[in-house]
Design an enzyme around this catalytic site. Structure first.
Site, mmCIF file in Angstrom:
data_model
loop_
_atom_site.group_PDB
_atom_site.id
_atom_site.type_symbol
_atom_site.label_atom_id
_atom_site.label_comp_id
_atom_site.label_asym_id
_atom_site.label_seq_id
_atom_site.Cartn_x
_atom_site.Cartn_y
_atom_site.Cartn_z
ATOM 1 N N LYS A 108 0.869 -1.187 0.000
ATOM 2 C CA LYS A 108 0.000 0.000 0.000
ATOM 3 C C LYS A 108 0.898 1.227 0.000
ATOM 4 C CE LYS A 108 -2.893 3.282 1.231
ATOM 5 N NZ LYS A 108 -1.919 4.370 0.998
ATOM 6 N N GLU B 281 9.144 1.375 11.208
ATOM 7 C CA GLU B 281 10.214 2.364 11.042
ATOM 8 C C GLU B 281 9.552 3.722 11.039
ATOM 9 O OE1 GLU B 281 12.253 1.108 7.524
ATOM 10 O OE2 GLU B 281 13.144 -0.582 8.547
ATOM 11 N N GLU C 127 8.922 16.154 15.448
ATOM 12 C CA GLU C 127 9.429 16.023 14.079
ATOM 13 C C GLU C 127 8.677 16.990 13.164
ATOM 14 O OE1 GLU C 127 8.276 12.540 11.760
ATOM 15 O OE2 GLU C 127 10.393 12.234 11.275
ATOM 16 N N CYS D 231 13.504 10.863 7.285
ATOM 17 C CA CYS D 231 13.305 10.428 8.673
ATOM 18 C C CYS D 231 14.595 10.530 9.474
ATOM 19 C CB CYS D 231 12.773 8.999 8.697
ATOM 20 S SG CYS D 231 13.872 7.837 7.876
HETATM 21 P P1 NAD Z 1 1.805 8.336 7.538
HETATM 22 O O1 NAD Z 1 1.919 7.610 8.818
HETATM 23 O O2 NAD Z 1 0.848 9.459 7.461
HETATM 24 O O3 NAD Z 1 1.421 7.347 6.356
HETATM 25 C C1 NAD Z 1 2.192 6.254 5.975
HETATM 26 C C2 NAD Z 1 1.324 5.247 5.264
HETATM 27 O O4 NAD Z 1 0.329 4.742 6.151
HETATM 28 C C3 NAD Z 1 0.561 5.756 4.067
HETATM 29 O O5 NAD Z 1 0.654 4.776 3.048
HETATM 30 C C4 NAD Z 1 -0.860 5.869 4.572
HETATM 31 O O6 NAD Z 1 -1.824 5.759 3.566
HETATM 32 C C5 NAD Z 1 -0.944 4.705 5.508
HETATM 33 N N1 NAD Z 1 -1.979 4.789 6.556
HETATM 34 C C6 NAD Z 1 -2.567 5.886 7.081
HETATM 35 N N2 NAD Z 1 -3.425 5.535 8.074
HETATM 36 C C7 NAD Z 1 -3.388 4.179 8.172
HETATM 37 C C8 NAD Z 1 -4.025 3.219 9.029
HETATM 38 N N3 NAD Z 1 -4.891 3.577 9.993
HETATM 39 N N4 NAD Z 1 -3.714 1.912 8.864
HETATM 40 C C9 NAD Z 1 -2.829 1.537 7.932
HETATM 41 N N5 NAD Z 1 -2.202 2.389 7.091
HETATM 42 C C10 NAD Z 1 -2.465 3.706 7.211
HETATM 43 O O7 NAD Z 1 3.294 8.816 7.209
HETATM 44 P P2 NAD Z 1 3.749 9.762 6.028
HETATM 45 O O8 NAD Z 1 3.286 11.155 6.340
HETATM 46 O O9 NAD Z 1 3.394 9.168 4.715
HETATM 47 O O10 NAD Z 1 5.333 9.671 6.163
HETATM 48 C C11 NAD Z 1 6.082 10.523 6.951
HETATM 49 C C12 NAD Z 1 6.541 9.817 8.207
HETATM 50 O O11 NAD Z 1 7.264 8.640 7.878
HETATM 51 C C13 NAD Z 1 7.498 10.663 9.039
HETATM 52 O O12 NAD Z 1 7.179 10.555 10.409
HETATM 53 C C14 NAD Z 1 8.859 10.023 8.764
HETATM 54 O O13 NAD Z 1 9.800 10.223 9.768
HETATM 55 C C15 NAD Z 1 8.484 8.592 8.630
HETATM 56 N N6 NAD Z 1 9.531 7.846 7.919
HETATM 57 C C16 NAD Z 1 10.305 6.949 8.606
HETATM 58 C C17 NAD Z 1 11.318 6.248 7.966
HETATM 59 C C18 NAD Z 1 12.175 5.267 8.704
HETATM 60 O O14 NAD Z 1 12.781 4.431 8.062
HETATM 61 N N7 NAD Z 1 12.274 5.328 10.026
HETATM 62 C C19 NAD Z 1 11.543 6.461 6.612
HETATM 63 C C20 NAD Z 1 10.753 7.388 5.941
HETATM 64 C C21 NAD Z 1 9.750 8.066 6.601
#
Ligand code: NAD
Length: 486
Positions: A180, A255, A386, A288
């Protein structure tokens, strides 16, 4: 219309389930952060599509799990070949979709996508051998059995790179996959589905469901037939996924976010330290791992700050497709407003703006100026939360103890970067830092065999090399007696 042409590349934006394209009654608009234009209408999946994708993955699982490792590895290499062949198309579509620099996609990110696939294919063949040992004449044989359908949920900041970092070990392990992708960046996942089909991956082994908001993701993680969930994204979403996974006791790997420090000691090469600091504006701060809290020893603060400002003011902000651009746009208007909200509240609380401090209005509302804030309190929002934009804070420390105390004083623990000329200090400080990864006099050097993940609220578990296979497999120990044979 769920067929789009993006930067000259045709993209089918329907789901990919069981080896066929499947539409949905509803669609959502995909907007490019480069210029705010709608570039595609994308199938908007929900519970029905989630169920169908998991069912396809479940049906394909026995055949894929029984496929010999060398054949699985061969297919992963064939997919990597397909990525290499379409590298330029993938790069330009990704840039148009998420706004990160085209030159990074061409030279770093997309080659890394192919490398993810090849690395885990080779690891499967070369390192995942049975591991035998003896207990009082009995043989213990450890084996890594495929776990089953795996749901992989990914964010928008490095879409295909982060997706294949999960897809490759999951498929290598013999699991089937439902991906997804984030709603802001749905396109390269769809192109990748085509590449898997061209490579000859059997139907149902790899599936993609598109969707907006939590609808389809929430349905996927609440499906009892799912055996693994790997998620990269934000802390609040991880909490929701963890709650759903807990109902079925589905193993999860998370992550998550970070608020990582860069510690600059007085004994450091300050030119190098300033280079490391300015690198934190990469991908418009949407990384991140970014070391967004710069902690500098008091005695060199002025000299270091001048070097950082000199570099940061020379960064060119603009169209991410231009070779000269150093900082591109942020992902969407609400995100820019969120980033700006953090900065406004910090300024209201007494922060001093050394650089930037608002959107670059010459370029439209999606480009936030590289920003540096100082006079920030350790317990303030701007130091603790963040931002995920091109916003760094600068604080000073008195000595090593003070540096470590500030570095560790957030709820995160993803990474830390040290600039120091003293090896003993590096060892001492590293041992005291709470972080999944520590870089000493370098940044972002990532080997796929290294463990990767975060401590505290930056994650649960580690992936990479053997850690990925530990997660995606059901590890089995078989104990065989020396006697009892006919
Ligand atoms: P997000 O949590 O808003 O969304 C991530 C994914 O989750 C999307 O595909 C979204 O559609 C899905 N999603 C949303 N609600 C859901 C639910 N209830 N159940 C299942 N899936 C759901 O994150 P984002 O805004 O897309 O990404 C930014 C975040 O990701 C930042 O906090 C960043 O630090 C983190 N990040 C971490 C790493 C790492 O490796 N540690 C790498 C990249 C980004």
């Amino acid at each position: 219309m769920t067929e789009a042409t993006v930067a000259g590349v045709a993209v089918d934006t329907r789901h990919w389930i069981g080896g066929v394209r499947v539409g949905s009654a509803e669609t959502f608009a995909d907007v490019s952060p480069v210029d705010g234009a709608v570039i595609a209408q994308v199938a908007r999946g929900g519970v029905v599509e989630a169920r169908a994708a998991v069912a396809a993955a479940r049906e394909a699982f026995p055949g894929w799990a029984a496929t010999p490792p060398v054949e699985r590895a061969r297919l992963l290499h064939a997919i990597a070949d397909g990525v290499d062949k379409r590298l330029a198309e993938l790069a330009v579509v990704e840039t148009t979709d998420n706004g990160a620099l085209l030159r990074s996609h061409l030279r770093g990110v997309m080659p890394r996508v192919a490398h993810n696939l090849r690395f885990f294919a080779d690891w499967l063949v070369e390192n995942l051998a049975h591991d035998d040992f003896d207990t009082r004449g009995h043989t213990n044989r450890v084996s890594w059995d495929p776990a089953g359908p795996s749901v992989l949920i990914t964010p928008w900041n490095a879409p295909l790179m982060l997706a294949t970092w999960k897809i490759a070990p999951a498929l290598a392990a013999g699991n089937t996959v439902v991906l997804k992708p984030a709603e802001w960046t749905p396109l390269t996942a769809s192109l990748f589905a085509d590449i898997t089909a061209e490579a000859g991956l059997p139907p149902g082994v790899f599936n993609v469901v598109q969707g907006f908001g939590e609808e389809v993701g929430a349905a996927l993680v609440d499906d009892p037939d799912v055996r693994r969930i790997s998620f990269t994204g934000s802390v609040p979403t991880a909490r929701a996924i963890g709650a759903a996974a807990g109902r079925h006791l589905t193993p999860t790997s998370f992550e998550l976010g970070g608020k990582s420090p860069l510690l600059v000691f007085a004994d450091a090469d300050l030119e190098l330290a300033a280079d490391l600091a300015v690198e934190q504006y990469d991908n418009a701060g949407q990384v991140c791992l970014a070391a967004t809290r710069i902690l500098v020893e008091e005695s060199v603060a002025e000299e270091f700050t001048a070097k950082l400002l000199d570099r940061a003011t020379r960064l060119v902000q603009g169209d991410p497709r231009d070779e000269a651009t150093g900082v591109g746009p942020n992902i969407h208007a609400d995100h820019v407003a969120r980033v700006d909200g953090f900065v406004r509240r910090a300024v209201d609380a007494g922060a001093r703006v050394l650089l930037g401090g608002g959107p670059n209005t010459d370029l439209g509302g999606l480009y936030y100026r590289p920003t540096l804030l100082t006079d920030v309190a350790q317990d303030s929002e701007i130091v603790q939360e963040e931002v995920f934009g091109p916003v760094l804070t600068l604080q000073t420390f008195r000595d090593e103890d003070h540096a470590v105390a500030l570095a560790n004083d957030t709820r995160f623990g993803l990474a830390a970067t040290l600039a120091t000329g003293d090896r003993e200090r590096a060892d001492r400080v590293t041992a005291r830092l709470v972080a999944g990864t520590v870089w000493v006099n370098c940044f972002f050097v990532r080997d796929l065999q290294a463990p990767f993940g975060g401590s505290r609220q930056s994650g649960v578990g580690r992936e990479g090399g053997t850690w990925s296979f530990d997660f995606y497999c059901d590890v089995k120990n078989t104990v065989t007696a020396p006697n009892g044979w006919r």
